[in-house]
Each structure stands twice: as structure tokens, then as C-alpha cells.
Motif scaffolding. Structure first.
Motif, short mmCIF file in Angstrom:
data_model
loop_
_atom_site.label_atom_id
_atom_site.label_comp_id
_atom_site.label_asym_id
_atom_site.label_seq_id
_atom_site.Cartn_x
_atom_site.Cartn_y
_atom_site.Cartn_z
N GLY A 3 -33.39 30.65 -3.88
CA GLY A 3 -34.40 31.00 -3.61
C GLY A 3 -33.98 32.10 -2.75
O GLY A 3 -34.87 33.27 -2.54
N ALA A 22 -35.83 38.00 -0.60
CA ALA A 22 -36.21 36.85 0.13
C ALA A 22 -35.08 36.34 1.06
O ALA A 22 -34.73 35.62 0.76
CB ALA A 22 -36.10 35.49 -0.95
N TYR A 59 -43.10 38.20 -3.21
CA TYR A 59 -43.40 37.19 -2.23
C TYR A 59 -44.98 37.26 -3.37
O TYR A 59 -45.25 35.57 -3.66
CB TYR A 59 -43.91 37.41 -0.84
N ASP A 115 -43.60 37.67 -7.64
CA ASP A 115 -43.16 36.37 -8.51
C ASP A 115 -43.62 35.13 -7.95
O ASP A 115 -43.46 34.13 -8.39
CB ASP A 115 -41.54 36.88 -8.10
N LEU A 116 -43.88 35.18 -6.23
CA LEU A 116 -43.50 33.92 -5.81
C LEU A 116 -45.92 33.73 -6.15
O LEU A 116 -46.32 32.08 -5.65
CB LEU A 116 -43.81 33.18 -4.04
N LYS A 130 -47.95 30.08 -4.49
CA LYS A 130 -48.08 28.89 -3.98
C LYS A 130 -47.45 29.38 -2.79
O LYS A 130 -47.45 28.57 -2.27
CB LYS A 130 -46.11 29.17 -4.77
N GLU A 162 -37.91 27.22 -1.65
CA GLU A 162 -37.33 26.90 -2.79
C GLU A 162 -36.41 25.86 -2.91
O GLU A 162 -36.17 24.90 -3.64
CB GLU A 162 -36.90 28.22 -2.59
N GLU A 181 -38.26 22.53 -2.93
CA GLU A 181 -39.42 22.94 -3.48
C GLU A 181 -40.85 22.75 -2.92
O GLU A 181 -41.55 21.85 -3.14
CB GLU A 181 -39.82 22.18 -4.75
N TYR A 183 -44.03 23.84 -0.80
CA TYR A 183 -45.05 25.24 -0.26
C TYR A 183 -46.32 25.02 0.76
O TYR A 183 -47.48 24.36 -0.54
CB TYR A 183 -45.37 25.58 -1.70
#
Length: 480
Positions: free
Chosen positions: A331, A336, A405, A408-409, A412, A425, A428, A430
Motif C-alpha cells: 500500500g 500513499a 485515500y 481508492d480506499l 475503509k 494495507e 488489512e 482499518y
């Protein structure tokens, strides 16, 4: 406490929102947004949307009795030590500035902000203080100190400095207003004058101490030396019209008799100040934010550094480390990046240090620890505030990160109060949790990039300008 469902309904949190329309108060919630494809949002509207959502942490999310910023808000409704009413003084200072952004951006009216500020100042007048300094935490219902740790149950001069920075910006916003507004400005001025900065030299030493407690006195024994997030504390201490420190306290304490100086070049960017934890790559990125929400680094220099150059270099080194990504974390990249103190993945620090053979499990988003992430202590955790609050220093690098952010994210890491505190990431991970000290700099520093609002307000304070002159600083704000 509002349930998550009611809260999300009230703020109309829909991830496909793309344009934040102008509004004068909370009476027109349904007219604030138009819908469309997330990729169609303009840069300007995206910045406003991020400011609006993050501002709401300090407006809708404030502790109701005091009006101050809660230390944390967990959208999973899990609160340690039943701290829903615990407010943070430093984070509240950031929040005061965020509310001013809210007025200027049309999220609330000037009158609404004034009423909130009156509540806050009335509370602060009666709350526990220790030689004029507030503690790190207060109970928002009672105004009594909430110990931050075993011996940290008294005055916290660093958090007080962050709070005063915000209060002085509010003072300048209202000082030429109507009679009631001028009275508010006078009350803030009195609070400013009552902080005994010189007391925190522990009897006249040439250094400022972070803590003092009536129970434990100087047991914390934390003398503050540079370079870190605390520079505004020394500036305010020198600026006080009633309890000032001598210049020697700044030069011998903060600047360590000149040992603060030292040029370190990494990735083509030079840090002009020795940063304790990692002289070559810099500390957590909040060091370039907390003192600089009101203190304007543009053209600011003394015998040790040009502070704009320092903050820009700190930002770009932090970003380049994430691009180089020596640990191959998932990530990381050009869009990022951002390492700073924030929530963290439980067990990650022990694993990275080799103290544990067990890699943290993926997907356990409800568990958090806290860590001072930085290039020399990189755990694979990115905090959105690190990049977003660096907007003035590298806008062409920050805006693509915001888009990444957001687009794309997405949900989350994006919620009703803006981007959540931190994510990974790699693991994983969040967690849907916020911290005041990380949310506050986001709308403020974005606004400083857009209009210079908070920099201009804070630097109008004559006491501050006198303090800077006393310490022989140069700044475009200082009249010859």
C-alpha cells in the motif's frame, strides 16, 4: 452518545457525495451536497469536503457540557475507561481553530461559533489549572483533572501551549467585533495572562519543564529540548506579558546552547535542525504541524534555522521514505504516505523490533495500540493526518494522496468525521476510530494553504510578535 446509525443518518454520510455546496448554517443540511461520481469531484470541492467532515469532529462530536474536543471517538462504540466525557486540552486548541475554519467556509454562522466559544471559555475559566496551566485531560462534565498517567495529574505546559495557540486565534477573530465579541476576546486575554510560564522553569532553570503536579511536584522531570512539536510553547512563554521566560531559557533549554543546529541531507532534502529520534530522516510528521497551526513558518527564521525550509524538508523526506519503502509494506507509494504518531497495529512494534516471532494477524480492525511512526520506526501504518496536514508544505504531493485515500480506499478509511486515524494495507487493518490531536490539524493546515487564515490571525497577536522579537526571530509579520 448517538448510535453510529443515527449519527451517519444525521450527517447524511454517503460515500458517493462529491460536491460540498456553500451553506450558512446547519439549517440547510440537505443543500450542502450534490451527488455524482466520486471521480468527478474537483480539487477545490474535495478539500472543502475533507475540511467539512473533519470540522464536524469538533462541532457535532464535541463533548456536550464543555464544548471541548473529546480525546477520542470510536465509531465502534467501544470506549476504554468510560472516557466519553474526557476532553483533551491540546486537541481542543486545534479544534478552536477548526471551528474558525467552519465559520469562514460557511459550515456554521459566526454567531453559532461565538456561542460555542463562550461555552468553552466559561468552562476553561472554572476548570482545574495549575499555576495557570491546564492538564492534558479534563473531565468535560466536572472540569476536574483526569490523570494522563500515574504522576501526570497536574499542569501540562505543552498541551496548554496548544490550547493557548487556538485561544489567541479566536481572540483575534473577535477582538474588533461587537460588544459581546470584544468581551469574549478580553476573557481569553485574561486566561492567556494567567498562565505562569516562568513557574515551569522549576525555580529559575534555563529550561521549561513539561509537567508539574501539586501531589508529585516535578517528579515527571521532563525538561523540553528541541527539536520536536513543542516549539510554540517556548515562543508563547517568551511572549507572555505577565509571566515571561528570559531569552536564555529558549537558547540554553530549547536550543541546547546551539546544539539544536546541524545539517542532515537525505534524499536530496536538508534538515537544518537536529531531530532527536532520527537526525537524518526526522521524527513523526506531527512535529511539522502542532506548533505551526498558528505560528506562521513562512519566512520565519532565527539563528538556528529557516523553519519553512525545515518543515518542507521534513515532509518530503517522510514521503520519499514511503516511496522507497525499504520494508516492502503493502500500500505504500507516491500517493500513499505519511508516518506520524497515531493508533497502530497491536503487536507490530514487537514484531518489527524482532521481539516477537509472530506477525500480527490481518483483519483485526477493532484492536489498536499507539506508536510514534517515523522513517526510523516504520511499522507499516499510515496516518492520513500526516500527509493531509502537510498541505502547505507540498500541496502538489498531498492532493494526490487525498484523492487516493478518498477515491481508492473509500469507506475503509473514510467516515462521518473525515478520514479515520490510521490504517495498514499490510495488515488489512482499518479501525474506525478518531483522535482529536490527529483530526485537528487537517482542516486548519488545509485552510492555511488555501487562505493563510489561522497564520494571519495568530500572528496579529502583538504579544506573540513581541516575543519573537525578544528571541531575535525574523518574520514578514514583524514590523521593523
Amino acid at each position: 452518545m448517538r448510535t453510529t446509525a443515527i449519527y451517519f443518518l444525521k450527517l447524511a454520510v454517503v460515500f458517493s457525495f462529491t460536491l460540498l455546496a456553500a451553506c450558512n448554517s446547519g439549517r440547510q443540511n440537505n443543500e450542502k451536497y450534490s451527488t455524482g461520481n466520486v471521480s468527478e469531484i474537483s480539487d477545490d470541492s474535495l478539500l472543502t469536503l475533507v475540511q467539512y467532515r473533519t470540522f464536524q469532529y469538533f462541532w457535532e462530536g464535541a463533548e456536550p457540557n464543555s464544548g471541548l474536543a473529546r480525546e477520542r471517538l470510536h465509531m465502534d462504540d467501544i470506549y476504554p475507561q468510560d472516557d466519553k466525557h474526557i476532553v483533551t486540552t491540546g486537541g481542543s486548541g486545534f479544534g478552536l481553530m477548526a471551528i474558525l475554519v467552519g465559520v469562514e467556509r460557511g459550515f456554521i454562522t459566526r454567531e453559532e461559533a461565538f456561542q460555542r466559544f463562550q461555552k468553552i471559555v466559561d468552562f476553561l475559566e472554572k476548570a482545574d489549572r495549575f499555576h495557570g496551566a491546564w492538564p492534558h485531560w479534563l473531565n468535560g462534565e466536572t472540569g476536574k483533572v483526569k490523570p494522563f498517567s500515574q504522576y501526570d495529574d497536574g499542569g501540562d505546559l505543552v498541551e496548554t501551549a496548544f490550547l493557548v495557540q487556538g485561544l489567541l486565534a479566536v481572540k483575534q477573530y473577535f477582538v474588533d467585533g461587537n460588544e459581546e465579541e470584544q468581551q469574549l476576546a478580553q476573557k481569553i486575554d485574561q486566561l492567556w495572562r494567567e498562565v505562569e510560564w516562568d513557574w515551569y522553569t522549576k525555580g529559575g532553570e534555563d529550561i521549561l519543564y513539561w509537567h508539574w503536579s501539586p501531589k508529585h511536584e516535578w517528579k515527571m522531570d521532563f525538561g523540553v529540548t528541541g527539536y520536536n512539536e513543542c516549539m510554540v510553547m517556548y515562543i508563547l512563554a517568551a511572549s507572555s506579558p505577565t509571566h515571561p521566560i528570559d531569552p536564555e531559557v529558549y537558547h540554553k533549554g530549547w536550543a541546547m546552547n546551539g546544539d539544536i543546529s546541524g545539517e542532515y541531507t537525505t534524499f536530496g532534502h536538508t534538515l537544518p535542525l537536529k531531530q532527536h529520534v532520527d537526525p537524518r530522516k526526522g521524527g513523526p510528521l506531527f512535529w511539522a504541524h502542532y506548533s505551526w497551526l498558528g505560528l506562521d513558518p513562512r519566512g520565519l527564521s532565527d539563528q538556528y534555522a529557516n523553519y519553512w525550509d525545515n518543515n518542507v524538508a521534513h515532509t518530503l523526506i517522510n514521503r520519499q521514505h514511503c516511496i522507497n519503502n525499504p520494508n516492502n509494506y503493502a500500500g505504500y507509494g507516491e500517493d500513499a504516505w505519511g508516518l506520524t504518531s497515531s493508533y497502530s497495529v497491536p503487536g507490530a512494534a514487537a514484531f518489527v523490533r524482532g521481539q516477537s516471532d509472530e506477525k500480527p494477524e490481518s483483519g483485526n480492525s477493532q484492536q489498536t495500540s499507539y506508536a510514534g511512526h517515523r522513517p526510523s520506526f516504520d511499522l507499516g501504518v499510515i496516518a492520513p493526518t500526516a500527509a493531509l496536514s502537510s498541505m502547505p508544505y507540498a500541496p502538489e504531493k498531498v492532493l494526490p494522496a487525498i484523492r487516493h485515500y478518498y477515491e481508492d480506499l473509500g469507506d475503509k478509511i473514510w467516515g462521518g468525521y473525515g478520514f479515520y486515524d490510521a490504517f495498514s494495507e499490510e495488515y488489512e487493518w482499518y479501525p474506525k476510530r478518531y483522535l482529536a490531536i490527529d483530526q485537528g490539524p487537517i482542516p486548519v493546515m488545509i485552510e492555511n494553504h488555501r487562505t493563510g487564515l489561522l497564520w494571519e490571525l495568530f500572528m496579529q497577536e502583538e504579544d506573540v510578535l513581541n516575543g519573537l522579537k525578544k528571541l531575535e526571530f525574523s518574520s514578514p509579520h514583524i514590523r521593523k
